[in-house]
Write a protein that holds these residues in place. Structure first.
Motif, PDB file in Angstrom:
ATOM      1  N   VAL A 229       0.841  -1.202   0.000  1.00 39.33           N
ATOM      2  CA  VAL A 229       0.000   0.000   0.000  1.00 39.33           C
ATOM      3  C   VAL A 229       0.874   1.248   0.000  1.00 39.33           C
ATOM      4  N   ASP A 230       0.304   2.355  -0.469  1.00 40.76           N
ATOM      5  CA  ASP A 230       1.022   3.633  -0.511  1.00 40.76           C
ATOM      6  C   ASP A 230       0.888   4.352   0.830  1.00 40.76           C
ATOM      7  N   LEU A 231       2.000   4.580   1.487  1.00 35.30           N
ATOM      8  CA  LEU A 231       1.990   5.350   2.730  1.00 35.30           C
ATOM      9  C   LEU A 231       1.677   6.810   2.437  1.00 35.30           C
ATOM     10  N   HIS A 232       1.097   7.476   3.414  1.00 33.41           N
ATOM     11  CA  HIS A 232       0.710   8.870   3.212  1.00 33.41           C
ATOM     12  C   HIS A 232       1.925   9.769   2.990  1.00 33.41           C
ATOM     13  N   LYS A 233       3.015   9.502   3.724  1.00 30.78           N
ATOM     14  CA  LYS A 233       4.254  10.249   3.546  1.00 30.78           C
ATOM     15  C   LYS A 233       5.429   9.283   3.613  1.00 30.78           C
ATOM     16  N   ALA A 234       6.591   9.773   3.224  1.00 31.55           N
ATOM     17  CA  ALA A 234       7.776   8.926   3.159  1.00 31.55           C
ATOM     18  C   ALA A 234       8.334   8.626   4.556  1.00 31.55           C
ATOM     19  N   VAL A 235       8.957   7.438   4.683  1.00 35.38           N
ATOM     20  CA  VAL A 235       9.566   7.010   5.945  1.00 35.38           C
ATOM     21  C   VAL A 235      11.007   6.574   5.685  1.00 35.38           C
ATOM     22  N   ARG A 236      11.711   6.227   6.775  1.00 34.01           N
ATOM     23  CA  ARG A 236      13.096   5.743   6.686  1.00 34.01           C
ATOM     24  C   ARG A 236      13.085   4.225   6.909  1.00 34.01           C
ATOM     25  N   PRO A 237      13.145   3.427   5.845  1.00 31.90           N
ATOM     26  CA  PRO A 237      13.033   1.966   6.005  1.00 31.90           C
ATOM     27  C   PRO A 237      14.107   1.362   6.908  1.00 31.90           C
ATOM     28  N   ALA A 238      15.341   1.860   6.823  1.00 34.31           N
ATOM     29  CA  ALA A 238      16.442   1.269   7.596  1.00 34.31           C
ATOM     30  C   ALA A 238      16.248   1.447   9.094  1.00 34.31           C
ATOM     31  N   GLU A 239      15.487   2.473   9.489  1.00 35.72           N
ATOM     32  CA  GLU A 239      15.286   2.746  10.908  1.00 35.72           C
ATOM     33  C   GLU A 239      13.919   2.278  11.411  1.00 35.72           C
ATOM     34  N   SER A 240      13.149   1.665  10.543  1.00 39.20           N
ATOM     35  CA  SER A 240      11.811   1.193  10.906  1.00 39.20           C
ATOM     36  C   SER A 240      11.870  -0.270  11.318  1.00 39.20           C
ATOM     37  N   ILE A 241      11.050  -0.629  12.306  1.00 38.11           N
ATOM     38  CA  ILE A 241      11.091  -1.991  12.851  1.00 38.11           C
ATOM     39  C   ILE A 241       9.669  -2.513  13.065  1.00 38.11           C
ATOM     40  N   TRP A 242       9.571  -3.822  13.345  1.00 42.03           N
ATOM     41  CA  TRP A 242       8.298  -4.403  13.755  1.00 42.03           C
ATOM     42  C   TRP A 242       8.546  -5.339  14.935  1.00 42.03           C
ATOM     43  N   GLU A 243       7.494  -5.606  15.714  1.00 39.80           N
ATOM     44  CA  GLU A 243       7.619  -6.511  16.857  1.00 39.80           C
ATOM     45  C   GLU A 243       6.258  -7.085  17.211  1.00 39.80           C
ATOM     46  N   LEU A 244       6.269  -8.240  17.855  1.00 39.76           N
ATOM     47  CA  LEU A 244       5.055  -8.853  18.404  1.00 39.76           C
ATOM     48  C   LEU A 244       5.014  -8.566  19.899  1.00 39.76           C
ATOM     49  N   VAL A 245       3.871  -8.116  20.387  1.00 41.40           N
ATOM     50  CA  VAL A 245       3.717  -7.850  21.822  1.00 41.40           C
ATOM     51  C   VAL A 245       2.530  -8.648  22.341  1.00 41.40           C
ATOM     52  N   ASP A 246       2.615  -9.024  23.615  1.00 42.87           N
ATOM     53  CA  ASP A 246       1.553  -9.843  24.215  1.00 42.87           C
ATOM     54  C   ASP A 246       0.246  -9.083  24.344  1.00 42.87           C
ATOM     55  N   GLU A 247       0.327  -7.774  24.546  1.00 41.94           N
ATOM     56  CA  GLU A 247      -0.888  -6.962  24.627  1.00 41.94           C
ATOM     57  C   GLU A 247      -0.547  -5.499  24.373  1.00 41.94           C
ATOM     58  N   ASP A 248      -1.566  -4.731  24.028  1.00 40.38           N
ATOM     59  CA  ASP A 248      -1.408  -3.307  23.733  1.00 40.38           C
ATOM     60  C   ASP A 248      -2.566  -2.561  24.393  1.00 40.38           C
ATOM     61  N   PRO A 249      -2.330  -1.320  24.855  1.00 40.58           N
ATOM     62  CA  PRO A 249      -3.408  -0.569  25.513  1.00 40.58           C
ATOM     63  C   PRO A 249      -4.656  -0.383  24.645  1.00 40.58           C
ATOM     64  N   LEU A 250      -4.503  -0.485  23.331  1.00 40.67           N
ATOM     65  CA  LEU A 250      -5.665  -0.320  22.458  1.00 40.67           C
ATOM     66  C   LEU A 250      -6.654  -1.473  22.570  1.00 40.67           C
ATOM     67  N   PHE A 251      -6.152  -2.664  22.950  1.00 45.18           N
ATOM     68  CA  PHE A 251      -6.982  -3.868  22.921  1.00 45.18           C
ATOM     69  C   PHE A 251      -7.245  -4.402  24.329  1.00 45.18           C
ATOM     70  N   GLU A 252      -8.121  -5.377  24.368  1.00 39.63           N
ATOM     71  CA  GLU A 252      -8.428  -6.013  25.644  1.00 39.63           C
ATOM     72  C   GLU A 252      -7.218  -6.816  26.128  1.00 39.63           C
ATOM     73  N   LYS A 253      -7.201  -7.097  27.413  1.00 42.91           N
ATOM     74  CA  LYS A 253      -6.076  -7.809  28.008  1.00 42.91           C
ATOM     75  C   LYS A 253      -5.935  -9.197  27.387  1.00 42.91           C
ATOM     76  N   GLY A 254      -4.681  -9.548  27.064  1.00 42.14           N
ATOM     77  CA  GLY A 254      -4.423 -10.867  26.499  1.00 42.14           C
ATOM     78  C   GLY A 254      -4.459 -10.919  24.985  1.00 42.14           C
ATOM     79  N   GLN A 255      -4.786  -9.810  24.328  1.00 37.97           N
ATOM     80  CA  GLN A 255      -4.832  -9.780  22.868  1.00 37.97           C
ATOM     81  C   GLN A 255      -3.451  -9.449  22.307  1.00 37.97           C
ATOM     82  N   MET A 256      -2.874 -10.385  21.548  1.00 33.31           N
ATOM     83  CA  MET A 256      -1.554 -10.158  20.955  1.00 33.31           C
ATOM     84  C   MET A 256      -1.668  -9.165  19.811  1.00 33.31           C
ATOM     85  N   ALA A 257      -0.596  -8.407  19.611  1.00 33.61           N
ATOM     86  CA  ALA A 257      -0.610  -7.388  18.561  1.00 33.61           C
ATOM     87  C   ALA A 257       0.711  -7.366  17.820  1.00 33.61           C
TER      88      ALA A 257
END
Length: 299
Positions: A229-257
């Motif tokens: 997909v086309d991002l709204h603005k440009a980013v720095r790919p070399a400094e961008s990361i991803w990760e899996l977390v057990d839960e996030d404040p946006l979701f209910e407790k126990g929901q992986m994100a």
């Protein structure tokens, strides 16, 4: 009985005006400018022409009455002039159904999810040729329609004109189809719900300067969140990361994100510079409601 003193005073005043005008016209520069003003005033864009057309139309309607009108068959063309999280301003253009008659513009609106099918008439600002809808639900599609009417009847309603109202920002971001996002002055975070059994080997994320792909491999059916997909603005790919977390404040407790952190190519410090959406053509947020200063880092 004629007041001779008043008559003499008026005559002297007119004579003074006449000689003053002659004196002004004797100066080449003033004469040239005066002729230009008179020429423009008498043109179709000038006040004299418009006044003459208005007076002529008034007398035609006065004499012909209803015969000066023709039933409208066209609708005003609508355009979104301004929108926010609680209001939308639409402008319109139209052409009178007859040369001498005067038509009335009608505009109605309703929120797309409203199943009652009740259209709300809007108050028209005829001078500015606009209509405003206020106190709407943030982040929903609003439908507008228009028509013209006069003493002979009304035209059909125009096809629905959809306008998406802006979302209320949450942590500087908003929501899109199947994802949530937030931002700081330096970064944008994308948050996606994933199944509890998801592991790093299942995640496939590709980050380009203006493209984003994200999916879960070896799944049946495949989970594709973003497909280049086309991002709204440009980013720095070399400094961008991803990760899996057990839960996030946006979701209910126990929901992986799955959280994808994109480093902005250009930092944003003003509300007018902040991202108003993650992906082009996806729902925007009302950046005017973002606090004056965003944090530099995520909590």
């Amino acid at each position: 009985m004629v007041d001779m003193k008043l008559l003499a005073f008026q005559a002297i005043g007119l004579a003074c005006c006449y000689f003053f005008f002659k004196l002004i016209m004797a100066v080449p520069l003033f004469r040239k400018q005066m002729r230009r003003v008179l020429r423009l005033s008498a043109s179709k864009k000038g006040p004299f022409y418009k006044l003459a057309v208005y007076i002529a139309g008034f007398f035609v309607r006065l004499v012909l009455r209803d015969n000066a009108y023709v039933k409208p068959t066209t609708q005003p063309k609508l355009k979104c002039s301004k929108r926010s999280s609680n209001g939308i301003l639409v402008s319109y253009t139209y052409k009178e159904s007859s040369k001498w008659g005067r038509d009335t513009v009608e505009i109605e609106a309703k929120e797309d999810y409203d199943e009652t099918d009740v259209w709300k008439p809007l108050e028209i600002d005829a001078g500015a040729q606009t209509a405003a809808l206020r106190n709407i639900t943030p982040g929903v599609t609003v439908l507008f329609r228009s028509r013209m009417s006069n003493v002979k009847g009304a035209s059909d309603w125009s096809p629905d004109f959809p306008v998406l109202s802006l979302q209320m920002p949450v942590d500087g971001g908003g929501a899109g189809p199947g994802y949530w996002w937030r931002q700081t002055t330096k970064s944008v975070q994308v948050v996606i719900k994933v199944p509890r059994e998801t592991r790093g080997k299942h995640v496939d994320v590709k980050i380009g300067s203006t493209k984003l792909s994200a999916s879960l491999k070896d799944r049946d059916p495949p989970h594709v969140f973003f497909a280049a997909v086309d991002l709204h603005k440009a980013v720095r790919p070399a400094e961008s990361i991803w990760e899996l977390v057990d839960e996030d404040p946006l979701f209910e407790k126990g929901q992986m994100a799955l959280i994808i952190t994109l480093e902005k190519l250009d930092r944003t410090f003003m509300s007018t510079d902040h991202w108003d959406r993650l992906i082009d053509k996806h729902p925007p947020i009302d950046t005017s409601l973002i606090p004056m200063t965003l944090p530099q880092e995520f909590d």
